[in-house]
Design a protein around this motif. Structure first.
Motif, PDB file in Angstrom:
ATOM      1  N   ARG A  38       0.841  -1.192   0.000  1.00 60.90           N
ATOM      2  CA  ARG A  38       0.000   0.000   0.000  1.00 60.90           C
ATOM      3  C   ARG A  38       0.880   1.247   0.000  1.00 60.90           C
ATOM      4  NH1 ARG A  38      -2.987  -1.343   5.370  1.00 60.90           N
ATOM      5  NH2 ARG A  38      -0.899  -2.196   5.756  1.00 60.90           N
ATOM      6  N   LEU A  39       0.926   1.930  -1.133  1.00 59.18           N
ATOM      7  CA  LEU A  39       1.723   3.136  -1.266  1.00 59.18           C
ATOM      8  C   LEU A  39       0.929   4.336  -0.742  1.00 59.18           C
ATOM      9  CD1 LEU A  39       3.103   2.604  -4.897  1.00 59.18           C
ATOM     10  CD2 LEU A  39       3.938   1.659  -2.733  1.00 59.18           C
ATOM     11  N   THR A  40       1.607   5.226  -0.015  1.00 59.72           N
ATOM     12  CA  THR A  40       0.911   6.375   0.573  1.00 59.72           C
ATOM     13  C   THR A  40       1.428   7.725   0.097  1.00 59.72           C
ATOM     14  OG1 THR A  40       2.406   6.334   2.479  1.00 59.72           O
ATOM     15  CG2 THR A  40       0.332   5.091   2.661  1.00 59.72           C
ATOM     16  N   LYS A  41       2.608   7.759  -0.524  1.00 63.65           N
ATOM     17  CA  LYS A  41       3.153   9.037  -0.973  1.00 63.65           C
ATOM     18  C   LYS A  41       4.008   8.828  -2.213  1.00 63.65           C
ATOM     19  CE  LYS A  41       5.193  13.239   1.018  1.00 63.65           C
ATOM     20  NZ  LYS A  41       5.835  13.810   2.241  1.00 63.65           N
ATOM     21  N   LEU A  42       3.702   9.575  -3.255  1.00 62.69           N
ATOM     22  CA  LEU A  42       4.407   9.460  -4.527  1.00 62.69           C
ATOM     23  C   LEU A  42       4.842  10.839  -5.005  1.00 62.69           C
ATOM     24  CD1 LEU A  42       1.929   7.082  -6.428  1.00 62.69           C
ATOM     25  CD2 LEU A  42       3.982   6.409  -5.188  1.00 62.69           C
ATOM     26  N   GLN A  43       5.739  10.833  -5.981  1.00 64.86           N
ATOM     27  CA  GLN A  43       6.113  12.080  -6.638  1.00 64.86           C
ATOM     28  C   GLN A  43       6.282  11.809  -8.120  1.00 64.86           C
ATOM     29  OE1 GLN A  43       9.638  14.032  -5.147  1.00 64.86           O
ATOM     30  NE2 GLN A  43       9.214  15.928  -6.235  1.00 64.86           N
ATOM     31  N   PHE A  44       5.401  12.373  -8.912  1.00 64.69           N
ATOM     32  CA  PHE A  44       5.464  12.203 -10.354  1.00 64.69           C
ATOM     33  C   PHE A  44       6.456  13.199 -10.943  1.00 64.69           C
ATOM     34  CE2 PHE A  44       1.445  10.532  -8.978  1.00 64.69           C
ATOM     35  CZ  PHE A  44       1.261   9.396  -9.762  1.00 64.69           C
TER      36      PHE A  44
END
Length: 350
Positions: free
Chosen positions: A316-322
């Protein structure tokens, strides 16, 4: 080195270090100079480096702190006696007549001649319970390996790489949500306390020095950026450790395939994930986005290492940066339609 007799001559200390990790220990020694009956006669650190978008020459955290307190700073490029500059650096070091040299993440190899210059040798503040992780990246490697415990070792330096006798060790239990950033700060604080403890009575700790067992040693090699790429065929547990162990540098990342196949996969940094839920499994291909929710983005991973017949694990991913954007949490991703169910994270080469 004992402070039992305040009338004895102050012990002359040289400190060698470069990053913030080392600056924390230097600050502690500066504050404790009177209590320890020491005088920090010089600080050694790496030459100023270009940093930031403007690529301006920037002093290391250790240099900045030393200058704030009026301590002489030395920044030799080498201590090799085979070159003129190295011999000058050795002579300068000897001129300070040091009783002991404290080293923390200095970043410059100290030849045996340098190690033997101080009366009581050189002490290293190492962020591992030696001999578990020797080398440049013990904090990262402890997290990546799933170690339950780490700590600080104050070591009497010798000519090997972190092979010297151990004078003092302090253990720390690694929390389940620990990242390299958070563990670094805790080890820096622990290291500062440890070196103060040892310098309160250096002869006591040196007399009880313990040899390392080379058979238990591992090499904590410096991380490369390529180690940050996520292999979704790996179990979720390993990927979750990778995300924590790579934060903040060099960072974990993956590539989002273009569903229209009109462009190359786009790089996405994975900044945070929740602990793995062992009971949550799937038959979906690893790297597939199972669901995009407000609390987390569920992604299929590989099978658990202990059970090859089991279903694939999930993370479960909670923080991303595109690419080209600021970091966003799962809820922002959900509202922004930056990911959709059944999207695919793929290897860079695909």
């Amino acid at each position: 080195m004992t402070n039992s007799d305040q009338n004895t001559q102050k012990q002359r200390v040289i400190f060698a270090g470069t990053p913030e990790f080392a600056a924390i220990s230097l600050q502690a020694l500066i504050e404790q100079q009177q209590a320890l009956n020491i005088e920090i006669v010089a600080v050694y650190t790496q030459p100023d480096r270009k940093a930031g978008r403007g690529q301006k020459l920037t002093a290391s955290p250790v240099k900045q702190l030393a200058l704030e307190h009026g301590i002489v700073v030395e920044q030799p490029l080498t201590f090799k006696k085979s070159v003129a500059e190295g011999q000058v650096a050795r002579d300068t070091l000897a001129s300070y007549q040091p009783d002991v040299m404290v080293v923390a993440a200095y970043g410059l190899i100290l030849p045996l001649g340098v190690l033997n210059t101080p009366t009581h040798g050189c002490l290293n503040i190492h962020a591992s319970l030696l001999p578990r992780w020797r080398g440049a990246a013990p904090i990262h490697r402890a997290l990546l390996a799933g170690d339950k415990q780490t700590g600080i070792t104050i070591m009497q330096m010798d000519k090997g790489l972190d092979t010297g006798d151990m004078l003092y060790k302090v253990a720390y239990d690694i929390a389940a949500d620990e990242t390299t950033a958070s563990l670094h700060d805790k080890m820096a604080a622990l290291g500062a306390k440890a070196i103060v403890t040892v310098l309160k009575d250096l002869p006591y700790y040196q007399a009880r020095a313990e040899q390392q067992d080379d058979n238990l040693a591992n090499y904590a090699e410096k991380l490369s950026k390529s180690e940050g790429e996520i292999d979704w065929s790996q179990p979720a547990e390993l990927i979750e450790r990778q995300i924590r162990g790579m934060h903040p540098y060099p960072g974990a990342y993956t590539f989002l395939a273009d569903s229209t196949n009109n462009s190359e996969p786009k790089r996405v940094k994975v900044l945070a994930a929740l602990p793995v839920n062992p009971s949550q499994t799937t038959v979906v291909v690893p790297g597939t986005v199972i669901s995009v929710g407000r609390n987390a983005i569920l992604v299929a991973c590989g099978k658990p290492e202990s059970d090859a017949d089991a279903e694939n694990t999930t993370l479960r991913l909670t923080k991303l940066q595109f690419a080209g954007s600021k970091p966003v949490n799962a809820e922002q991703v959900c509202h922004g339609n930056q990911l959709n169910d059944n999207d695919q994270f793929v290897p860079q080469s695909q």
